[in-house]
Design a protein around this motif. Structure first.
Motif, mmCIF file in Angstrom:
data_model
loop_
_atom_site.group_PDB
_atom_site.id
_atom_site.type_symbol
_atom_site.label_atom_id
_atom_site.label_comp_id
_atom_site.label_asym_id
_atom_site.label_seq_id
_atom_site.Cartn_x
_atom_site.Cartn_y
_atom_site.Cartn_z
ATOM 1 N N ALA A 41 0.828 -1.204 0.000
ATOM 2 C CA ALA A 41 0.000 0.000 0.000
ATOM 3 C C ALA A 41 0.866 1.260 0.000
ATOM 4 O O ALA A 41 0.631 2.199 -0.777
ATOM 5 C CB ALA A 41 -0.939 -0.013 1.212
ATOM 6 N N LEU A 42 1.883 1.308 0.853
ATOM 7 C CA LEU A 42 2.755 2.487 0.908
ATOM 8 C C LEU A 42 3.500 2.688 -0.413
ATOM 9 O O LEU A 42 3.642 3.829 -0.886
ATOM 10 C CB LEU A 42 3.745 2.344 2.055
ATOM 11 N N LEU A 43 3.976 1.610 -1.008
ATOM 12 C CA LEU A 43 4.683 1.719 -2.287
ATOM 13 C C LEU A 43 3.762 2.246 -3.372
ATOM 14 O O LEU A 43 4.180 3.059 -4.215
ATOM 15 C CB LEU A 43 5.248 0.353 -2.686
ATOM 16 N N LEU A 186 5.242 17.023 3.971
ATOM 17 C CA LEU A 186 5.661 15.628 3.864
ATOM 18 C C LEU A 186 5.330 14.846 5.134
ATOM 19 O O LEU A 186 4.909 13.681 5.067
ATOM 20 C CB LEU A 186 7.167 15.559 3.595
ATOM 21 N N SER A 187 5.484 15.481 6.278
ATOM 22 C CA SER A 187 5.201 14.810 7.545
ATOM 23 C C SER A 187 3.722 14.485 7.672
ATOM 24 O O SER A 187 3.336 13.372 8.057
ATOM 25 C CB SER A 187 5.654 15.688 8.710
ATOM 26 N N LEU A 188 2.879 15.447 7.373
ATOM 27 C CA LEU A 188 1.434 15.226 7.448
ATOM 28 C C LEU A 188 0.988 14.162 6.446
ATOM 29 O O LEU A 188 0.156 13.301 6.762
ATOM 30 C CB LEU A 188 0.703 16.542 7.185
ATOM 31 N N GLN A 189 1.541 14.216 5.245
ATOM 32 C CA GLN A 189 1.184 13.223 4.238
ATOM 33 C C GLN A 189 1.638 11.826 4.649
ATOM 34 O O GLN A 189 0.925 10.839 4.417
ATOM 35 C CB GLN A 189 1.798 13.609 2.893
ATOM 36 N N SER A 190 2.811 11.732 5.251
ATOM 37 C CA SER A 190 3.303 10.429 5.693
ATOM 38 C C SER A 190 2.368 9.815 6.728
ATOM 39 O O SER A 190 2.064 8.612 6.681
ATOM 40 C CB SER A 190 4.709 10.563 6.280
ATOM 41 N N THR A 191 1.905 10.621 7.669
ATOM 42 C CA THR A 191 0.971 10.119 8.676
ATOM 43 C C THR A 191 -0.320 9.638 8.036
ATOM 44 O O THR A 191 -0.851 8.575 8.386
ATOM 45 C CB THR A 191 0.676 11.216 9.704
ATOM 46 N N VAL A 234 -2.701 10.511 0.253
ATOM 47 C CA VAL A 234 -1.638 11.502 0.074
ATOM 48 C C VAL A 234 -2.128 12.918 0.345
ATOM 49 O O VAL A 234 -1.397 13.888 0.116
ATOM 50 C CB VAL A 234 -1.049 11.420 -1.349
ATOM 51 N N VAL A 235 -3.361 13.045 0.831
ATOM 52 C CA VAL A 235 -3.926 14.360 1.153
ATOM 53 C C VAL A 235 -4.091 14.430 2.668
ATOM 54 O O VAL A 235 -4.886 13.686 3.241
ATOM 55 C CB VAL A 235 -5.283 14.583 0.461
#
Length: 696
Positions: A41-43, A186-191, A234-235
């Protein structure tokens, strides 16, 4: 202590750490296949990970995250977005500006510190490319562990290592610097991506526990490839987190009803309520919907509701509410005051230094309040100041006065909290009552669930970027046919064997004055159905809206839709008996759908609204085909020659592929404004498709 004793102690510590890590791994992923679903899923999300702003309230999230990382809740600078900071989600209280959704923001702090560290060591684009390649290697190892053949092991290892190495080399070759300016985003999107990937893992675990691993893998993969879970991953908004807490509550509830002992049931009941408590930290209204749906079915189907078991559940629930309560209390002084109900910030004058100034005060940075001017004098001011000495001659009276003042303050505090809760419940009830009238509005229901079409913006412009529920997830066609199938099956039971009650009259279970005769899955079905009904009714009066994209207010319905797919016997038969046909149909549809969609954009020279509505029409047709197949499967019943199963495999494969095509094309083209991506290779692909991009 001798050297040998120290070595033995270190060895025991290592064993304990290893055992704890193993328990944590299996508690989160269930098994190695669950970890593979998570990595896959992450990929996939990273392929269209845009480092851009899709929604204007992302500015609020980024500005608030910066302030929180500096130690304060209040926003001290508007670094991102408009200079005046007037964006959705920004609130004004006592001369200070605050964001909302601190659940997402505070959860993103570890990622923020990690990305800051990476930006010091190397360029972020190179670091992200390396992490993606490591993810490919990790997925290869996980998949290899599920294979039995040694020859397959070697082949898979070679393919996985080659893909990872080639991808890293190509990414580095086309990489351009990614500024640390974008670290908060990037941090918010990663979470958000981590939460969306865990949604797929939880659905995998439910399906694998209830049926088998193949059904589980299908459920997990469908979640991130064929639903809007992949779109909102990604949002950085609330949707991925609320979807995660929803599926965790559903899965924990199922495990509680399937538990072999009362102790295990109580443990999983506590996890169910803990998920709701944490959801409150992100969005109180959606947590309340979960709570209202859960309580009656939980009390009715539990093995026991003894006070000591309920006390354990209540204690865990109270602890899970602490992040919500403490955050609210630190900002408003009221632990149950949802921050999104605070007054909106519209450029009001602020206390102290103005927000957004180049040199904001340290007080604003810490989220505190400026100290009022000293008007009471000092200790040396004599009788007029009286700040340094006490002249009271009655200590007992002072103690009593202080106690009365404390009790009065506590009463006001409790009264405010109770009034907030009562007001929130009254609003919740009134909204449900009003929305019941909207259920009879056929046109509104059609707009929300079947065909969205063109929706005017507030400015009077026309930008059809919305999709209905069915257009957002063509596989949802199976869910929409359930009422029709249920009515048909009930009529067949009445025709074949009299009333259902008469058929079950000999069963002693029917006479029980509760719902405890239901199985674990049946109890979970009731919970899911009740939750979905309340969610739809609660938001229906606000729908349809512009800028809904995929009917995002109903976002938890999509993972619930995957749950329903897993619970549908015809779908399970397709997965078990026509697995190869299913994945081949999906692969061919994706391989052909992406170039066909891009070619259509070139041929018709579409703008964004036309491009999205072109997909919407195709998705609607595919969704209707899924619905027709679902009804046909229910009517036919036993498909002896397997023809209907093969048709279903093709239809379901194409339906899943249509959403995958949309996720890729919309990610690379339709919603890429500046062409800035986390993966350099994705940026190169987007640049190559710039001719069909309506923004670039």
């Amino acid at each position: 202590m001798s050297t040998g004793d120290r070595l033995q102690r270190l060895q025991r510590v290592d064993e304990q750490v290893e055992a704890g890590s193993r328990r944590l791994f299996y508690a989160v992923f269930g098994d190695k296949t669950g970890a593979g679903v998570f990595l896959a899923a992450l990929l996939f999300f990273a392929l269209y990970w845009r480092v851009e702003i899709l929604s204007t309230d992302n500015y609020m999230h980024m500005n608030t995250l910066l302030s929180v990382s500096d130690g304060g809740f209040a926003i001290d600078q508007f670094v991102y977005g408009p200079l005046d900071g007037d964006t959705p989600g920004v609130h004004f209280l006592d001369g200070r500006v605050y964001g909302d959704n601190y659940g997402l923001i505070l959860s993103s702090l570890p990622a923020l510190f990690l990305f800051r560290l990476l930006s010091v060591v190397t360029d972020l684009s190179v670091a992200l490319a390396g992490l993606w390649s490591l993810g490919v290697l990790g997925l290869t190892v996980v998949v290899r562990s599920t294979l039995d053949s040694e020859r397959h092991h070697r082949c898979l290892t070679l393919v996985g290592a080659t893909v990872a190495l080639v991808a890293f080399v190509v990414n580095v070759a086309v990489a351009t610097p990614l500024s640390s300016y974008w670290v908060p985003l990037l941090s918010l999107q990663s979470t958000s991506m981590l939460a969306a990937a865990l949604v797929a893992v939880v659905l995998y675990r439910f399906a694998a526990d209830r049926y088998d691993r193949r059904i589980g893998v299908a459920a997990g993969v469908v979640t991130f490839l064929a639903t809007p879970v992949g779109f909102w991953a990604v949002v950085p908004k609330r949707h991925s987190l609320t979807a995660l807490f929803t599926v965790v509550a559903i899965y924990a509830f199922y495990r509680s009803r399937a538990a072999p002992t009362v102790r295990a049931e109580t443990r999983f009941r506590a996890v169910t309520y803990a998920a709701i408590g944490l959801c409150t930290w992100v969005h109180a209204a959606e947590a309340l919907i979960l709570f209202v749906a859960l309580v009656p079915i939980d009390l009715a189907t539990a093995r026991t509701n003894r006070p000591r078991h309920l006390a354990v559940v209540a204690l865990v629930f109270a602890v899970s509410l602490l992040p919500f309560a403490l955050t609210n209390y630190a900002i408003t002084g009221n632990p149950v005051q949802p921050l999104r109900l605070l007054p909106d910030y519209k450029g009001q004058p602020l206390a102290g230094d103005s927000v957004g100034a180049a040199s904001s005060s340290s007080v604003a940075s810490s989220g505190g309040s400026p100290s009022p001017p000293d008007t009471t004098g000092s200790a040396s001011d004599g009788p007029t100041g009286m700040a340094g000495t006490s002249t009271s001659s009655n200590p007992a009276g002072d103690t009593l006065s202080g106690l009365i003042a404390f009790v009065g303050s506590l009463a006001v505090f409790v009264g405010d909290a109770v009034a907030t809760v009562v007001g929130g419940l009254a609003y919740f009830q009134s909204r449900l009552t009003y929305s019941f009238h909207a259920i009879t509005d056929v046109e509104r229901l059609a707009d929300v669930f079947l065909r969205s079409g063109y929706r005017p913006l507030r400015t009077g412009q026309d930008r059809a970027v919305n999709l209905s529920v069915l257009e957002s997830m063509p596989l949802f066609g199976v869910v929409l046919t359930l009422p029709l199938v249920a009515v048909w099956r009930r009529r067949r039971l009445l025709t074949d064997g009299g009333s259902v009650r008469a058929r079950l009259s000999d069963s002693t279970r029917w006479s029980r004055p509760s719902l405890r005769f239901l199985s674990a899955t049946q109890s979970t079905d009731v919970f899911v159905a009740l939750y979905a009904a309340i969610l739809v009714v609660f938001y229906l009066r606000s729908l349809p809206l512009h800028h809904m994209l995929t009917v995002r207010y109903l976002h938890p319905l999509y993972p619930v839709g995957v749950y329903v797919l897993v619970r549908t016997p015809a779908v399970r038969r397709v997965i078990r008996q026509e697995w190869s046909t299913l994945w081949r149909a999906y692969t061919v549809a994706v391989a052909g759908g992406v170039p066909l969609y891009l070619g259509a954009l070139v041929l018709f020279d579409t703008v964004q609204s036309e491009a999205i509505q072109l997909y919407a029409l195709v998705a609607l047709l595919v969704g209707v085909a899924v619905a027709l197949w679902s009804v046909s499967s229910a009517l036919v019943g036993n498909d002896r020659d397997g023809r209907l199963l093969r048709v279903g495999a093709v239809v379901l494969g194409v339906a899943a592929a249509s959403m995958t095509v949309y996720l890729l094309v919309s990610g690379w083209v339709l919603f890429s404004v500046e062409g800035r991506f986390a993966l350099p290779l994705s940026r190169a692909i987007s640049d190559a498709l710039v001719a069909v991009n309506p923004f670039r």
